[in-house]
Write a protein that holds these residues in place. Structure first.
Motif, PDB file in Angstrom:
ATOM      1  N   GLU A 153       0.832  -1.206   0.000  1.00 57.37           N
ATOM      2  CA  GLU A 153       0.000   0.000   0.000  1.00 57.37           C
ATOM      3  C   GLU A 153       0.870   1.261   0.000  1.00 57.37           C
ATOM      4  O   GLU A 153       0.601   2.211  -0.740  1.00 57.37           O
ATOM      5  CB  GLU A 153      -0.921  -0.021   1.226  1.00 57.37           C
ATOM      6  CG  GLU A 153      -1.936   1.108   1.251  1.00 57.37           C
ATOM      7  CD  GLU A 153      -2.859   0.990   2.458  1.00 57.37           C
ATOM      8  OE1 GLU A 153      -2.730   1.824   3.381  1.00 57.37           O
ATOM      9  OE2 GLU A 153      -3.691   0.070   2.465  1.00 57.37           O
ATOM     10  N   GLU A 154       1.911   1.287   0.823  1.00 53.91           N
ATOM     11  CA  GLU A 154       2.818   2.440   0.876  1.00 53.91           C
ATOM     12  C   GLU A 154       3.550   2.603  -0.451  1.00 53.91           C
ATOM     13  O   GLU A 154       3.685   3.721  -0.968  1.00 53.91           O
ATOM     14  CB  GLU A 154       3.842   2.266   2.002  1.00 53.91           C
ATOM     15  CG  GLU A 154       3.253   2.346   3.387  1.00 53.91           C
ATOM     16  CD  GLU A 154       4.235   1.897   4.457  1.00 53.91           C
ATOM     17  OE1 GLU A 154       4.199   2.497   5.559  1.00 53.91           O
ATOM     18  OE2 GLU A 154       5.034   0.958   4.214  1.00 53.91           O
ATOM     19  N   SER A 155       4.016   1.497  -0.998  1.00 55.96           N
ATOM     20  CA  SER A 155       4.720   1.534  -2.279  1.00 55.96           C
ATOM     21  C   SER A 155       3.816   2.034  -3.396  1.00 55.96           C
ATOM     22  O   SER A 155       4.209   2.868  -4.218  1.00 55.96           O
ATOM     23  CB  SER A 155       5.249   0.132  -2.595  1.00 55.96           C
ATOM     24  OG  SER A 155       5.851   0.075  -3.848  1.00 55.96           O
ATOM     25  N   SER A 160       2.059   6.331  -7.076  1.00 59.09           N
ATOM     26  CA  SER A 160       0.993   7.207  -7.562  1.00 59.09           C
ATOM     27  C   SER A 160       1.395   8.678  -7.441  1.00 59.09           C
ATOM     28  O   SER A 160       1.195   9.470  -8.373  1.00 59.09           O
ATOM     29  CB  SER A 160      -0.288   6.929  -6.781  1.00 59.09           C
ATOM     30  OG  SER A 160      -1.320   7.773  -7.214  1.00 59.09           O
ATOM     31  N   ALA A 161       1.972   9.036  -6.302  1.00 61.19           N
ATOM     32  CA  ALA A 161       2.400  10.427  -6.105  1.00 61.19           C
ATOM     33  C   ALA A 161       3.511  10.794  -7.092  1.00 61.19           C
ATOM     34  O   ALA A 161       3.504  11.890  -7.670  1.00 61.19           O
ATOM     35  CB  ALA A 161       2.870  10.642  -4.670  1.00 61.19           C
ATOM     36  N   LEU A 162       4.438   9.896  -7.307  1.00 56.37           N
ATOM     37  CA  LEU A 162       5.538  10.162  -8.241  1.00 56.37           C
ATOM     38  C   LEU A 162       5.028  10.245  -9.676  1.00 56.37           C
ATOM     39  O   LEU A 162       5.509  11.063 -10.463  1.00 56.37           O
ATOM     40  CB  LEU A 162       6.628   9.101  -8.106  1.00 56.37           C
ATOM     41  CG  LEU A 162       7.424   9.149  -6.808  1.00 56.37           C
ATOM     42  CD1 LEU A 162       8.316   7.917  -6.671  1.00 56.37           C
ATOM     43  CD2 LEU A 162       8.252  10.428  -6.710  1.00 56.37           C
ATOM     44  N   LYS A 164       2.106  11.312 -10.599  1.00 59.16           N
ATOM     45  CA  LYS A 164       1.471  12.642 -10.691  1.00 59.16           C
ATOM     46  C   LYS A 164       2.531  13.732 -10.808  1.00 59.16           C
ATOM     47  O   LYS A 164       2.412  14.644 -11.630  1.00 59.16           O
ATOM     48  CB  LYS A 164       0.604  12.872  -9.448  1.00 59.16           C
ATOM     49  CG  LYS A 164      -0.131  14.186  -9.445  1.00 59.16           C
ATOM     50  CD  LYS A 164      -1.011  14.307  -8.205  1.00 59.16           C
ATOM     51  CE  LYS A 164      -1.727  15.645  -8.166  1.00 59.16           C
ATOM     52  NZ  LYS A 164      -2.568  15.759  -6.948  1.00 59.16           N
ATOM     53  N   LEU A 165       3.562  13.641 -10.007  1.00 58.96           N
ATOM     54  CA  LEU A 165       4.640  14.616 -10.038  1.00 58.96           C
ATOM     55  C   LEU A 165       5.361  14.605 -11.384  1.00 58.96           C
ATOM     56  O   LEU A 165       5.615  15.657 -11.968  1.00 58.96           O
ATOM     57  CB  LEU A 165       5.626  14.334  -8.901  1.00 58.96           C
ATOM     58  CG  LEU A 165       6.736  15.337  -8.653  1.00 58.96           C
ATOM     59  CD1 LEU A 165       6.158  16.700  -8.284  1.00 58.96           C
ATOM     60  CD2 LEU A 165       7.641  14.835  -7.534  1.00 58.96           C
ATOM     61  N   LEU A 166       5.664  13.423 -11.888  1.00 62.49           N
ATOM     62  CA  LEU A 166       6.354  13.306 -13.164  1.00 62.49           C
ATOM     63  C   LEU A 166       5.487  13.837 -14.301  1.00 62.49           C
ATOM     64  O   LEU A 166       5.976  14.550 -15.185  1.00 62.49           O
ATOM     65  CB  LEU A 166       6.742  11.847 -13.429  1.00 62.49           C
ATOM     66  CG  LEU A 166       7.538  11.572 -14.694  1.00 62.49           C
ATOM     67  CD1 LEU A 166       8.867  12.320 -14.672  1.00 62.49           C
ATOM     68  CD2 LEU A 166       7.780  10.072 -14.838  1.00 62.49           C
ATOM     69  N   GLY A 167       4.203  13.540 -14.256  1.00 63.25           N
ATOM     70  CA  GLY A 167       3.292  14.059 -15.282  1.00 63.25           C
ATOM     71  C   GLY A 167       3.258  15.567 -15.330  1.00 63.25           C
ATOM     72  O   GLY A 167       3.235  16.172 -16.404  1.00 63.25           O
ATOM     73  N   GLY A 168       3.289  16.199 -14.174  1.00 62.34           N
ATOM     74  CA  GLY A 168       3.295  17.664 -14.115  1.00 62.34           C
ATOM     75  C   GLY A 168       4.624  18.267 -14.507  1.00 62.34           C
ATOM     76  O   GLY A 168       4.672  19.351 -15.092  1.00 62.34           O
ATOM     77  N   ALA A 169       5.714  17.554 -14.231  1.00 62.70           N
ATOM     78  CA  ALA A 169       7.057  18.082 -14.523  1.00 62.70           C
ATOM     79  C   ALA A 169       7.388  17.941 -16.009  1.00 62.70           C
ATOM     80  O   ALA A 169       8.075  18.783 -16.575  1.00 62.70           O
ATOM     81  CB  ALA A 169       8.094  17.360 -13.685  1.00 62.70           C
ATOM     82  N   VAL A 170       6.912  16.882 -16.617  1.00 59.97           N
ATOM     83  CA  VAL A 170       7.243  16.616 -18.023  1.00 59.97           C
ATOM     84  C   VAL A 170       6.265  17.318 -18.949  1.00 59.97           C
ATOM     85  O   VAL A 170       6.626  17.813 -19.982  1.00 59.97           O
ATOM     86  CB  VAL A 170       7.256  15.092 -18.301  1.00 59.97           C
ATOM     87  CG1 VAL A 170       7.450  14.807 -19.781  1.00 59.97           C
ATOM     88  CG2 VAL A 170       8.332  14.416 -17.483  1.00 59.97           C
ATOM     89  N   GLY A 171       4.993  17.337 -18.531  1.00 65.86           N
ATOM     90  CA  GLY A 171       3.928  17.870 -19.359  1.00 65.86           C
ATOM     91  C   GLY A 171       4.122  19.297 -19.651  1.00 65.86           C
ATOM     92  O   GLY A 171       4.190  19.855 -20.655  1.00 65.86           O
TER      93      GLY A 171
END
Length: 171
Positions: A153-155, A160-162, A164-171
């Motif tokens: 669950e933690e993994s 999921s958070a990463l 989302k972060l990667l999508g915002g950083a690359v997009g």
């Protein structure tokens, strides 16, 4: 504070860096450093672990990347040089050099494109497939060990958070 003391108190090197910047530049919002500096440090740690893991297989990181791109393409394990560029995010000249080096090791072949006589495809040899399969198994064991102490669950939440972060950083 020693590294062990820092771990016990829940403070890491990034916390110390951020605190110093907050003290020296209270006019700046330095909170993004709490995320990006940790990602940067984790990237360096993972790169060193991967380098050691792949070295045990006689591979460089970039060799694994090219072989893995071919392997995950599925049978017959072939891609055009252009497809390899997209998969590995390198320049055309760099890819040509990499293909040549992998060919000299007997890990890939370069063949005429089956439907375009002007083009070529890079194909994984049996030796290349066996090597990348072995390296992948070892890599997954390494990456699992680095997540020791994390439940699924933690993994999943971190992934999921990463994402989302990667999508915002690359997009």
């Amino acid at each position: 504070m020693s590294e062990q003391d820092s771990r016990r108190s829940g403070v890491d090197e990034v916390d110390e860096v951020v605190a110093a910047w907050r003290r020296e530049r209270p006019d700046l919002a330095v909170h993004p450093m709490e995320v990006w500096s940790r990602i940067h440090r984790l990237s360096e740690v993972l790169a060193q672990h991967r380098k050691r893991s792949f070295a045990g297989q006689g591979l460089e990181n970039w060799e694994f990347d090219v072989l893995a791109a071919l392997r995950k393409a599925g049978k017959p394990y072939r891609l055009s040089p252009g497809q390899l560029l997209k998969e590995t995010h390198v320049t055309s000249g760099t890819m040509t050099n990499r293909i040549d080096r992998l060919r000299s090791r007997g890990l890939v072949t370069r063949e005429p494109h089956p439907s375009d006589g002007r083009g070529a495809v890079v194909a994984l040899t049996d030796q290349g497939r066996e090597l990348v399969d072995s390296a992948l198994t070892e890599l997954l064991e390494l990456e699992s060990s680095l997540l020791q102490g994390w439940n699924r669950e933690e993994s999943d939440a971190l992934a999921s958070a990463l994402r989302k972060l990667l999508g915002g950083a690359v997009g």
